[in-house]
Design an enzyme around this catalytic site. Structure first.
Site, PDB file in Angstrom:
ATOM      1  N   LYS A  81       0.848  -1.200   0.000  1.00 22.77           N
ATOM      2  CA  LYS A  81       0.000   0.000   0.000  1.00 22.77           C
ATOM      3  C   LYS A  81       0.875   1.238   0.000  1.00 22.77           C
ATOM      4  O   LYS A  81       1.928   1.271   0.656  1.00 22.77           O
ATOM      5  CB  LYS A  81      -0.906   0.035   1.234  1.00 22.77           C
ATOM      6  CG  LYS A  81      -2.169   0.843   1.029  1.00 22.77           C
ATOM      7  CD  LYS A  81      -3.162   0.102   0.136  1.00 22.77           C
ATOM      8  CE  LYS A  81      -4.457   0.867   0.002  1.00 22.77           C
ATOM      9  NZ  LYS A  81      -5.473   0.077  -0.739  1.00 22.77           N
ATOM     10  N   GLY A 182     -21.460   6.193   3.729  1.00 21.57           N
ATOM     11  CA  GLY A 182     -20.519   6.612   2.694  1.00 21.57           C
ATOM     12  C   GLY A 182     -21.065   6.314   1.312  1.00 21.57           C
ATOM     13  O   GLY A 182     -21.260   5.153   0.951  1.00 21.57           O
ATOM     14  N   VAL A 183     -21.335   7.366   0.535  1.00 21.71           N
ATOM     15  CA  VAL A 183     -21.873   7.175  -0.811  1.00 21.71           C
ATOM     16  C   VAL A 183     -20.940   7.821  -1.844  1.00 21.71           C
ATOM     17  O   VAL A 183     -21.369   8.525  -2.754  1.00 21.71           O
ATOM     18  CB  VAL A 183     -23.315   7.700  -0.946  1.00 21.71           C
ATOM     19  CG1 VAL A 183     -24.260   6.828  -0.161  1.00 21.71           C
ATOM     20  CG2 VAL A 183     -23.429   9.162  -0.514  1.00 21.71           C
ATOM     21  N   GLY A 184     -19.656   7.550  -1.669  1.00 18.52           N
ATOM     22  CA  GLY A 184     -18.678   7.931  -2.681  1.00 18.52           C
ATOM     23  C   GLY A 184     -18.790   6.992  -3.868  1.00 18.52           C
ATOM     24  O   GLY A 184     -19.829   6.368  -4.101  1.00 18.52           O
ATOM     25  N   VAL A 186     -17.785   3.999  -4.525  1.00 14.98           N
ATOM     26  CA  VAL A 186     -18.189   2.621  -4.255  1.00 14.98           C
ATOM     27  C   VAL A 186     -19.561   2.572  -3.588  1.00 14.98           C
ATOM     28  O   VAL A 186     -20.458   1.840  -4.020  1.00 14.98           O
ATOM     29  CB  VAL A 186     -17.146   1.888  -3.387  1.00 14.98           C
ATOM     30  CG1 VAL A 186     -17.653   0.499  -2.995  1.00 14.98           C
ATOM     31  CG2 VAL A 186     -15.823   1.771  -4.125  1.00 14.98           C
TER      32      VAL A 186
END
Length: 349
Positions: A81, A182-184, A186
């Protein structure tokens, strides 16, 4: 600051590198957890950390998760990462991205980078000008590659349906209440697929305007981002940043399933036991959210087509079912079962 190997999340990582390029302003960490199955693959995120030690911790945790994710997805890749530390208000520049690309190239293929939080396909194109070891580049037609988020969302959606089958005994998401945190890129994809199935959605995001717009479009309810962990629903789907499942938040959960795309959802190993003790079906994050890495991995390896990618993503529910079956039989939390499976695959068990 403590030495890297004294960090609580250091897990016999093979490499941990700190990079600084004064001219471009780059400050970055690249952690390679394991190359047992192949080069350490995992995205790079661009994020502001109040303390630099937190960036190292993030890189350590996320790279270990990538080792497990790639192994459980059956990919010939290890785990790594990258983290680029963004000073508050600092903009990405071609020079900064090129400097990160040079950092990746300096590792000689031990680390393969791709898109993650705060990064885009366009950023991958800039990084690719300085290194061969990058994936998630623009894809044409039926070719694999490009933005991995829609394919991550596909895997999470299939995993949620598997969890509904496991806990609620139905193959349909119609009428099932799902709280989406979270509605980014993905989370939005997950919400859209569930809405098409007739699920009753409750949406939350730190970007209230984004959550409000999507809730109005999909006919979903809206919740405050701080309260979404406590809403009454069948499913909580965490799709933002990690470490949201803590001793305190688990006590307040009013759901029977936790299944979402966020990495490192459990704040500590003990929280997996807490979820288990409450009888909540938990989908280990690095199993359910593997769709994106399957896509970029096959791109980097030069293997397969979009059909092959989707076929491999379609195997995610079966892996989850295997984990849950072993958890039931042994009484061991699903998080521990998955970790043990992954550790065996990377030669650490």
């Amino acid at each position: 600051m403590s030495a890297v190997w004294d960090f609580a999340d250091f897990d016999d990582h093979e490499h941990v590198h700190m990079f600084r390029d004064r001219a471009s302003g780059l400050t970055a960490v690249i952690a390679v957890h394991s190359t047992h199955l192949g080069p350490g693959a995992g995205g790079v995120r661009y994020w502001h950390y109040p303390q630099r030690a937190a960036a190292i911790t993030d890189a350590l945790r996320l790279s270990r998760g990538m080792s497990y994710k790639n192994a459980m997805a059956g990919l010939p890749l290890g785990g790594g990462k990258g983290v680029i530390l963004a000073d508050e208000g600092q903009a990405k520049t071609p020079e900064l991205l090129a400097a990160f690309g040079r950092a990746v190239e300096s590792l000689g293929g031990a680390y393969v980078t791709a898109e993650d939080v705060g990064m885009s396909v366009a950023d991958m194109v800039e990084i690719a000008r300085a290194t061969r070891h990058v994936s998630g580049l623009p894809a044409a037609g039926d070719a694999v590659g490009g933005n991995p988020s829609p394919l991550t969302a596909l895997g999470v959606y299939l995993g949620i349906k598997a969890a509904i089958r496991e806990k609620l005994g139905t193959d349909s998401a119609a009428g099932v209440r799902v709280a989406v945190q979270g509605v980014g890129s993905v989370g939005e994809g997950v919400a859209r697929r569930l809405a098409a199935d007739g699920a009753k959605l409750i949406l939350a995001d730190v970007d209230l305007a984004r959550a409000k717009a999507l809730s109005e479009e999909l006919g979903a309810d809206l919740a405050d981002s701080a309260a979404i962990m406590e809403v009454e629903a069948e499913v909580l789907s965490p799709n933002a940043l990690g470490a949201t499942l803590t001793e305190q938040s688990i006590e307040r959960l009013k759901v029977s399933i936790v299944a979402g795309a966020a990495n490192n959802q459990l704040a500590t190993d003990a929280d997996g036991q807490r979820i288990h003790d409450r009888g909540i079906v938990y989908a280990p994050d690095y199993v359910i959210n593997a769709g994106g890495i399957i896509n970029v991995a096959l791109e980097y390896l030069g293997q397969g087509s979009r059909e092959e990618v989707e076929s491999r993503i379609g195997a995610i529910p079966g892996r989850l079912a295997e984990i849950w079956a072993e958890s039931k039989a042994s009484g061991i939390p699903a998080s521990v079962v998955a970790d043990r499976m992954a550790q065996t695959l990377i030669g650490r068990n």
